[in-house]
Design an enzyme around this catalytic site. Structure first.
Site, PDB file in Angstrom:
ATOM      1  N   LYS A   1       0.818  13.097 -47.209  1.00  0.00           N
ATOM      2  CA  LYS A   1       2.187  13.474 -47.610  1.00  0.00           C
ATOM      3  C   LYS A   1       2.492  12.802 -48.947  1.00  0.00           C
ATOM      4  CE  LYS A   1       6.183  11.807 -47.711  1.00  0.00           C
ATOM      5  NZ  LYS A   1       6.763  12.478 -48.903  1.00  0.00           N
TER       6      LYS A   1
ATOM      7  N   VAL B   1       8.884  14.732 -42.862  1.00  0.00           N
ATOM      8  CA  VAL B   1       7.423  14.725 -42.797  1.00  0.00           C
ATOM      9  C   VAL B   1       6.899  13.298 -42.674  1.00  0.00           C
ATOM     10  CG1 VAL B   1       5.302  15.304 -44.038  1.00  0.00           C
ATOM     11  CG2 VAL B   1       7.214  16.907 -44.006  1.00  0.00           C
ATOM     12  N   GLY B   2       7.424  12.378 -43.499  1.00  0.00           N
ATOM     13  CA  GLY B   2       6.962  10.994 -43.434  1.00  0.00           C
ATOM     14  C   GLY B   2       7.244  10.350 -42.093  1.00  0.00           C
TER      15      GLY B   2
ATOM     16  N   GLU C   1       1.364  -0.982 -49.432  1.00  0.00           N
ATOM     17  CA  GLU C   1       1.445  -1.556 -50.778  1.00  0.00           C
ATOM     18  C   GLU C   1       2.847  -1.253 -51.252  1.00  0.00           C
ATOM     19  OE1 GLU C   1       2.117  -1.766 -54.402  1.00  0.00           O
ATOM     20  OE2 GLU C   1       0.704  -0.111 -54.666  1.00  0.00           O
TER      21      GLU C   1
ATOM     22  N   GLU D   1      13.361  -5.678 -57.931  1.00  0.00           N
ATOM     23  CA  GLU D   1      12.513  -4.770 -58.692  1.00  0.00           C
ATOM     24  C   GLU D   1      13.358  -3.696 -59.360  1.00  0.00           C
ATOM     25  OE1 GLU D   1       8.197  -2.766 -57.943  1.00  0.00           O
ATOM     26  OE2 GLU D   1       9.706  -2.371 -56.413  1.00  0.00           O
TER      27      GLU D   1
ATOM     28  N   CYS E   1       4.466  -1.241 -59.845  1.00  0.00           N
ATOM     29  CA  CYS E   1       4.875  -2.337 -58.969  1.00  0.00           C
ATOM     30  C   CYS E   1       4.206  -3.657 -59.331  1.00  0.00           C
ATOM     31  CB  CYS E   1       4.598  -1.982 -57.504  1.00  0.00           C
ATOM     32  SG  CYS E   1       3.042  -1.159 -57.236  1.00  0.00           S
TER      33      CYS E   1
ATOM     34  N   GLY F   1       6.605  17.424 -48.376  1.00  0.00           N
ATOM     35  CA  GLY F   1       7.867  17.233 -47.678  1.00  0.00           C
ATOM     36  C   GLY F   1       8.511  15.903 -47.999  1.00  0.00           C
ATOM     37  N   ASP F   2       9.659  15.661 -47.396  1.00  0.00           N
ATOM     38  CA  ASP F   2      10.380  14.421 -47.668  1.00  0.00           C
ATOM     39  C   ASP F   2      10.043  13.354 -46.639  1.00  0.00           C
ATOM     40  OD1 ASP F   2      11.853  15.056 -45.367  1.00  0.00           O
ATOM     41  OD2 ASP F   2      13.503  15.922 -46.508  1.00  0.00           O
ATOM     42  N   GLY F   3      10.466  12.136 -46.926  1.00  0.00           N
ATOM     43  CA  GLY F   3      10.160  11.021 -46.044  1.00  0.00           C
ATOM     44  C   GLY F   3      10.895  11.087 -44.721  1.00  0.00           C
TER      45      GLY F   3
END
Length: 476
Positions: A171, A207-208, A246, A379, A280, A202-204
């Protein structure tokens, strides 16, 4: 063929299972719609997981030589078509054309090469007395990748999963779907067996989350924000699947007093701005001796003000836009908050660079601030560098480690032994001494809220393996 309205499941491009919901994909340099991507549902995930589960029985029994051959075919097609994906990433993420091909696309290819070399030399069995310790593929893997360095992140998950003998469902970010569809087409051309690799866009939230909680998924490998990583881990907890992550970073660049400031400060500034700051592991906290602060500010200001920001297709562009509207708005909020909290603005600041009236362009920005300020701890994920002054080496290490993240660190010194000593004191998964060359053979991952597990080379392959002990394997 580049399909964004279909999913790659069981070796075929198939339409979504239900009525399709399309999301616009914008070019961040122009804010124009360049494509639409179909957003999958739980049913699409189920179809992909079933295909991966069916393929796992035969895939898991292949020997390493067969998997080396599969990865070799992927590498051949990838290299031959690499300009295509470089162009796609310039369109959908805003990465300037040169870095898109040489760095983003090129690093991904080097990871492919390194995975092949690591697999070819790995020993999956270990004899210990009369027992055998063997390493076997973990199963069906859910791979969730971000938008900032999309092809690197896809390759560093898909390649080791294949190397280990696993099957998978990818994904990618719905904000950068074109390169993922291209990669699926590469694997199709390379004749990766049906069901080994599956792609569901798809989106988190849908699908996520479905992939993370799915009872037939044995492992999740996630790269993204710490906030989203926590949600993935919670969703995966009920099925006790392995989760490697990560996540975010706020890497300290410790410039020791004996460093060549005229050389290392510009490199540190540009390192924090690379990929429009959307890395990152970028060295976004520059720690410098208090006695040299004025020199550092002078050099950093000149460097930042010399950066060319603009059309990512132009030859002289150094920085393109950030990748999307949400990220642009976040960066602007954080720049404004830093000014409100009293940080000293050295270069850049709010708004777009002069002459750019559309697109998600951010002014390359430098602050001098105190360690407790929000801009020094959180961040940003944009071209924003903070400079922090320290009293002595112990103070520098204390400031560097006083952060919830622990992904990367940097040390600059004319004395290699001193640099090594400071590196060993930093609580991070990786430390770069004096801006070394990229090394694809070393592990990548973080301490603390920067995640768990490691990627790259044999370290990455081992994350996709289970360890089995067979006692009484032999009589002697």
């Amino acid at each position: 063929m580049l399909y964004t309205d279909k999913f790659y499941i069981d070796g075929k491009w198939v339409p979504p299972a239900n009525s399709v919901l399309l999301k616009d994909v914008l070019n961040p340099a122009t804010e124009e719609v360049i494509a639409q991507v179909a957003l999958g549902t739980a049913e699409d995930v189920n179809r992909a997981v079933k295909a991966a589960r069916r393929a796992f029985d035969s895939c898991s029994r292949t020997d390493p030589a067969a998997r080396v051959a599969i990865l070799g075919r992927i590498a051949e097609v990838y290299q031959r078509r690499s300009q295509e994906v470089a162009d796609l990433m310039t369109q959908e993420v805003g990465i300037p054309s040169g870095p898109s091909l040489a760095l983003q696309t090129g690093i991904a290819f080097r990871q492919l090469e390194q995975t092949i070399a690591s697999l070819a030399s790995m020993d999956f069995d270990l004899r210990r007395g009369t027992s055998m310790i063997t390493h076997e593929p973990i199963g069906v893997c859910g791979l969730i990748t971000p938008w900032n360095a999309p092809m690197i992140q896809i390759v560093c998950k898909v390649a080791p999963a294949i190397a280990a003998g696993c099957t998978m469902v990818l994904k990618p970010s719905e904000l950068a779907p074109l390169n993922a569809a291209w990669f699926a087409d590469v694997l199709d051309e390379a004749k990766v067996p049906a069901g080994v690799f599956n792609l569901v866009q798809g989106d988190g939230e849908t699908v996520g989350a479905t992939l993370s909680a799915h009872p037939d998924v044995d492992m999740i490998s996630f790269t993204g924000s710490t906030r989203a990583g926590i949600a993935v881990a919670k969703a995966a907890a009920d099925t006790v699947k392995r989760v490697t992550q990560e996540l975010g970073g706020k890497s300290a660049n410790v410039v020791l007093p004996d460093a060549d400031f005229e050389s290392v400060i510009p490199k540190g500034v540009m390192g924090s701005f690379r990929n429009s700051g959307q890395s990152c592991i970028a060295p976004t906290r520059m720690l410098v001796p208090r006695a040299r602060l004025d020199d550092v500010v002078r050099i950093a200001k000149a460097t930042a003000e010399g950066v060319v920001v603009g059309d990512p297709k132009a030859a002289d562009t150094i920085l393109g836009p950030v990748a999307n509207r949400a990220q642009y708005d976040k960066v602007q909020r954080m720049i404004g908050q830093a000014i409100e909290e009293g940080a000293q603005l050295v270069a850049g600041g709010p708004g777009r660079p002069t002459g750019l009236t559309c697109g998600y362009y951010v002014r390359p920005t430098v602050f001098v601030c105190k360690p407790g300020m929000t801009i020094a701890r959180d961040e940003v994920f944009g071209p924003v560098l903070v400079i922090l002054a320290y009293q002595d080496e112990d103070d520098a290490v204390r400031i560097a480690n006083d952060n919830p993240y622990g992904l990367g660190g940097y040390v600059q010194s004319a004395d290699p032994e001193r640099a090594r000593r400071v590196a060993r004191r930093l609580r991070t998964g990786r430390v770069d001494l004096n801006y070394p060359a990229y090394d694809p053979a070393v592990p990548y991952g973080g301490y603390k809220q920067s995640g768990n597990g490691r990627e790259y080379a044999d370290f990455g392959i081992r994350e996709y393996l289970e360890t089995k002990s067979i006692l009484g394997y032999s009589s002697v």
